[in-house]
Scaffold this motif. Structure first.
Motif, PDB file in Angstrom:
ATOM      1  N   ARG A 256       0.836  -1.207   0.000  1.00  0.00           N
ATOM      2  CA  ARG A 256       0.000   0.000   0.000  1.00  0.00           C
ATOM      3  C   ARG A 256       0.870   1.257   0.000  1.00  0.00           C
ATOM      4  NH1 ARG A 256      -5.199  -1.254   0.386  1.00  0.00           N
ATOM      5  NH2 ARG A 256      -5.855  -3.170   1.440  1.00  0.00           N
ATOM      6  N   LEU A 257       1.972   1.223   0.735  1.00  0.00           N
ATOM      7  CA  LEU A 257       2.878   2.363   0.751  1.00  0.00           C
ATOM      8  C   LEU A 257       3.434   2.628  -0.649  1.00  0.00           C
ATOM      9  CD1 LEU A 257       4.270   4.433   2.645  1.00  0.00           C
ATOM     10  CD2 LEU A 257       6.124   2.773   2.891  1.00  0.00           C
ATOM     11  N   ALA A 258       3.654   1.557  -1.414  1.00  0.00           N
ATOM     12  CA  ALA A 258       4.143   1.682  -2.788  1.00  0.00           C
ATOM     13  C   ALA A 258       3.017   2.012  -3.771  1.00  0.00           C
ATOM     14  CB  ALA A 258       4.824   0.382  -3.209  1.00  0.00           C
ATOM     15  N   GLN A 259       1.806   2.224  -3.248  1.00  0.00           N
ATOM     16  CA  GLN A 259       0.613   2.501  -4.050  1.00  0.00           C
ATOM     17  C   GLN A 259       0.317   1.352  -5.008  1.00  0.00           C
ATOM     18  OE1 GLN A 259       0.264   6.557  -5.540  1.00  0.00           O
ATOM     19  NE2 GLN A 259       1.719   7.282  -3.992  1.00  0.00           N
ATOM     20  N   ARG A 260       0.584   0.136  -4.520  1.00  0.00           N
ATOM     21  CA  ARG A 260       0.265  -1.082  -5.256  1.00  0.00           C
ATOM     22  C   ARG A 260      -0.467  -2.020  -4.307  1.00  0.00           C
ATOM     23  NH1 ARG A 260       5.021  -4.004  -7.523  1.00  0.00           N
ATOM     24  NH2 ARG A 260       3.285  -5.200  -8.350  1.00  0.00           N
ATOM     25  N   PRO A 261      -1.711  -1.742  -3.999  1.00  0.00           N
ATOM     26  CA  PRO A 261      -2.436  -2.521  -2.986  1.00  0.00           C
ATOM     27  C   PRO A 261      -2.597  -3.985  -3.389  1.00  0.00           C
ATOM     28  CG  PRO A 261      -3.925  -1.107  -4.222  1.00  0.00           C
ATOM     29  CD  PRO A 261      -2.544  -0.691  -4.617  1.00  0.00           C
ATOM     30  N   PRO A 262      -2.986  -4.828  -2.428  1.00  0.00           N
ATOM     31  CA  PRO A 262      -3.102  -6.261  -2.706  1.00  0.00           C
ATOM     32  C   PRO A 262      -4.115  -6.567  -3.803  1.00  0.00           C
ATOM     33  CG  PRO A 262      -3.256  -5.832  -0.351  1.00  0.00           C
ATOM     34  CD  PRO A 262      -3.293  -4.506  -1.027  1.00  0.00           C
ATOM     35  N   MET A 263      -3.791  -7.573  -4.586  1.00  0.00           N
ATOM     36  CA  MET A 263      -4.643  -8.026  -5.676  1.00  0.00           C
ATOM     37  C   MET A 263      -5.651  -9.060  -5.147  1.00  0.00           C
ATOM     38  SD  MET A 263      -3.337  -9.908  -9.170  1.00  0.00           S
ATOM     39  CE  MET A 263      -2.236  -8.545  -9.549  1.00  0.00           C
ATOM     40  N   PRO A 264      -6.938  -8.860  -5.361  1.00  0.00           N
ATOM     41  CA  PRO A 264      -7.921  -9.854  -4.920  1.00  0.00           C
ATOM     42  C   PRO A 264      -7.730 -11.178  -5.657  1.00  0.00           C
ATOM     43  CG  PRO A 264      -8.982  -7.768  -5.457  1.00  0.00           C
ATOM     44  CD  PRO A 264      -7.574  -7.679  -5.964  1.00  0.00           C
ATOM     45  N   PRO A 265      -8.145 -12.291  -5.034  1.00  0.00           N
ATOM     46  CA  PRO A 265      -7.974 -13.593  -5.679  1.00  0.00           C
ATOM     47  C   PRO A 265      -8.578 -13.691  -7.079  1.00  0.00           C
ATOM     48  CG  PRO A 265      -8.491 -13.909  -3.372  1.00  0.00           C
ATOM     49  CD  PRO A 265      -8.632 -12.424  -3.637  1.00  0.00           C
ATOM     50  N   ALA A 266      -9.723 -13.064  -7.311  1.00  0.00           N
ATOM     51  CA  ALA A 266     -10.340 -13.145  -8.641  1.00  0.00           C
ATOM     52  C   ALA A 266      -9.448 -12.489  -9.692  1.00  0.00           C
ATOM     53  CB  ALA A 266     -11.715 -12.481  -8.623  1.00  0.00           C
ATOM     54  N   ASP A 267      -8.837 -11.347  -9.350  1.00  0.00           N
ATOM     55  CA  ASP A 267      -7.919 -10.685 -10.281  1.00  0.00           C
ATOM     56  C   ASP A 267      -6.655 -11.512 -10.474  1.00  0.00           C
ATOM     57  OD1 ASP A 267      -9.761  -8.661 -10.436  1.00  0.00           O
ATOM     58  OD2 ASP A 267      -8.626  -7.246  -9.185  1.00  0.00           O
ATOM     59  N   ALA A 268      -6.203 -12.156  -9.392  1.00  0.00           N
ATOM     60  CA  ALA A 268      -5.017 -13.004  -9.493  1.00  0.00           C
ATOM     61  C   ALA A 268      -5.273 -14.190 -10.419  1.00  0.00           C
ATOM     62  CB  ALA A 268      -4.611 -13.495  -8.107  1.00  0.00           C
ATOM     63  N   ARG A 269      -6.462 -14.753 -10.369  1.00  0.00           N
ATOM     64  CA  ARG A 269      -6.805 -15.866 -11.264  1.00  0.00           C
ATOM     65  C   ARG A 269      -6.748 -15.427 -12.717  1.00  0.00           C
ATOM     66  NH1 ARG A 269      -8.887 -20.193  -8.438  1.00  0.00           N
ATOM     67  NH2 ARG A 269      -9.348 -19.696  -6.270  1.00  0.00           N
ATOM     68  N   ARG A 270      -7.245 -14.233 -12.995  1.00  0.00           N
ATOM     69  CA  ARG A 270      -7.211 -13.728 -14.374  1.00  0.00           C
ATOM     70  C   ARG A 270      -5.759 -13.489 -14.804  1.00  0.00           C
ATOM     71  NH1 ARG A 270     -12.310 -11.512 -12.854  1.00  0.00           N
ATOM     72  NH2 ARG A 270     -11.368  -9.773 -11.747  1.00  0.00           N
ATOM     73  N   LEU A 271      -4.962 -12.903 -13.927  1.00  0.00           N
ATOM     74  CA  LEU A 271      -3.557 -12.645 -14.265  1.00  0.00           C
ATOM     75  C   LEU A 271      -2.810 -13.934 -14.587  1.00  0.00           C
ATOM     76  CD1 LEU A 271      -1.007 -10.757 -14.297  1.00  0.00           C
ATOM     77  CD2 LEU A 271      -0.751 -11.348 -11.872  1.00  0.00           C
ATOM     78  N   LEU A 272      -3.015 -14.954 -13.771  1.00  0.00           N
ATOM     79  CA  LEU A 272      -2.243 -16.172 -13.879  1.00  0.00           C
ATOM     80  C   LEU A 272      -2.804 -17.179 -14.884  1.00  0.00           C
ATOM     81  CD1 LEU A 272      -1.621 -16.620 -10.047  1.00  0.00           C
ATOM     82  CD2 LEU A 272       0.070 -15.882 -11.749  1.00  0.00           C
ATOM     83  N   GLY A 273      -3.993 -16.895 -15.404  1.00  0.00           N
ATOM     84  CA  GLY A 273      -4.595 -17.789 -16.385  1.00  0.00           C
ATOM     85  C   GLY A 273      -5.233 -19.018 -15.773  1.00  0.00           C
ATOM     86  N   ILE A 274      -5.740 -18.876 -14.550  1.00  0.00           N
ATOM     87  CA  ILE A 274      -6.390 -19.988 -13.856  1.00  0.00           C
ATOM     88  C   ILE A 274      -7.858 -19.991 -14.224  1.00  0.00           C
ATOM     89  CG2 ILE A 274      -6.994 -20.954 -11.606  1.00  0.00           C
ATOM     90  CD1 ILE A 274      -4.379 -19.720 -10.560  1.00  0.00           C
ATOM     91  N   ALA A 275      -8.315 -21.084 -14.810  1.00  0.00           N
ATOM     92  CA  ALA A 275      -9.678 -21.143 -15.328  1.00  0.00           C
ATOM     93  C   ALA A 275     -10.713 -21.165 -14.223  1.00  0.00           C
ATOM     94  CB  ALA A 275      -9.841 -22.373 -16.224  1.00  0.00           C
ATOM     95  N   ARG A 276     -10.410 -21.868 -13.134  1.00  0.00           N
ATOM     96  CA  ARG A 276     -11.374 -22.010 -12.046  1.00  0.00           C
ATOM     97  C   ARG A 276     -11.654 -20.643 -11.434  1.00  0.00           C
ATOM     98  NH1 ARG A 276     -10.751 -22.769  -6.639  1.00  0.00           N
ATOM     99  NH2 ARG A 276     -12.375 -23.893  -5.522  1.00  0.00           N
ATOM    100  N   VAL A 277     -12.940 -20.295 -11.280  1.00  0.00           N
ATOM    101  CA  VAL A 277     -13.329 -18.968 -10.787  1.00  0.00           C
ATOM    102  C   VAL A 277     -13.122 -18.852  -9.299  1.00  0.00           C
ATOM    103  CG1 VAL A 277     -15.228 -17.362 -10.558  1.00  0.00           C
ATOM    104  CG2 VAL A 277     -14.954 -18.647 -12.673  1.00  0.00           C
ATOM    105  N   GLY A 278     -13.363 -19.876  -8.530  1.00  0.00           N
ATOM    106  CA  GLY A 278     -13.223 -19.779  -7.088  1.00  0.00           C
ATOM    107  C   GLY A 278     -13.632 -21.048  -6.412  1.00  0.00           C
TER     108      GLY A 278
END
Length: 278
Positions: A256-278
């Motif tokens: 957060r100090l770097a102005q790069r807050p944590p990525m939610p799991p749903a966004d992480a799945r899209r980034l990593l190419g994980i098909a399973r939604v949750g």
């Protein structure tokens, strides 16, 4: 540079309960740690498991039970370690994939590991990579030394992109026998990513006292973070880590100090190419 993907590695295979009483070793303890860390901002959990005596194991039934328990209790991406302990045979490490994780680690070469050797033969790496392709399991390529990135380039050129199509690596830094946990080493590794497919992303892990330098360097370089009691059991000089949540909270505060807050799991799945939604 976007938001920060935060992975928690709560247990590992090296640290014992005697050295770190807060280490989660049962399924219930892992679930509690997972829920706490997700609430703070983690999106991936990198899992090693222990047996009833708190010793490292790759028991398939326990791996399946742990995977299911984490999925039931959280929305975290479940990433199983195929490294296990340095003494685990290759067939047991390959069998980890049968537990059906979202992701699994794929270490890209052999490395001295303290007084031991973490053996990863080329044929084993190829077998692991292609089995993950067949099963739709997304790899995290673990990089303990700069040459491992050249091995990854060779692997992808010969055997194709991983499941999901996205390449994500983790620089494991500060292991005795591997690359140092320094800014210079991280910069060299990032530069070598230019030889990998466009869009390749990286996380970085600093072992022990290299935790904070690696964390800050990775954020500054546009990378992501892995923290947890697998890698760090001292929060500060003479101050034992109280929980994995404590380490995730610190990583989140830096992100957060770097102005790069944590990525939610749903966004992480899209980034990593994980098909399973949750």
């Amino acid at each position: 540079m976007g938001n920060t993907l935060i992975t928690v590695a709560p247990t590992g295979a090296e640290v014992g309960k005697r050295d770190a009483p807060a280490l989660p070793v049962t399924i219930d303890e892992l679930v509690v740690a997972a829920k706490e860390c997700e609430a703070l901002g983690a999106s991936v959990i990198h899992i090693h498991i222990r047996d009833d005596e708190a010793k490292p194991t790759l028991d398939l039934g326990r791996l399946r039970d742990t995977t299911e328990a984490i999925r039931t209790a959280t929305g975290l991406i479940v990433q199983l370690s195929t490294g296990g302990a340095v003494t685990d045979p290759e067939e047991d490490r390959l069998r980890v994939l049968e537990a059906g994780p979202d992701m699994a680690s794929c270490t890209m070469g052999t490395v001295n590991f303290g007084d031991d050797v973490f053996l990863n033969r080329w044929a084993f790496i190829v077998d692991l990579h292609t089995r993950m392709q067949d099963r739709g399991i997304v790899p995290e390529y673990e990089i303990f030394d700069l040459g491992h990135l050249a091995a990854l380039e060779r692997l992808l050129n010969k055997y194709g992109l991983p499941a999901g199509g996205h390449v994500h690596v983790d620089f494991v830094m500060g292991v005795a026998g591997g690359m140092p946990g320094t800014v210079e080493a991280l910069v060299a590794c990032k530069a070598a990513l230019a030889n990998l497919p466009e869009g390749t992303t990286f996380s970085a892990t600093g072992i022990g006292r290299t935790t904070l330098p690696v964390l800050m360097a990775s954020l500054a370089a546009g990378g992501h973070l892995r923290v947890g009691m697998e890698d760090t059991i001292t929060y500060a000089r003479s101050q034992p880590v109280e929980s994995n949540a404590q380490l995730v909270a610190r990583a989140v505060s830096f992100a957060r100090l770097a102005q790069r807050p944590p990525m939610p799991p749903a966004d992480a799945r899209r980034l990593l190419g994980i098909a399973r939604v949750g």
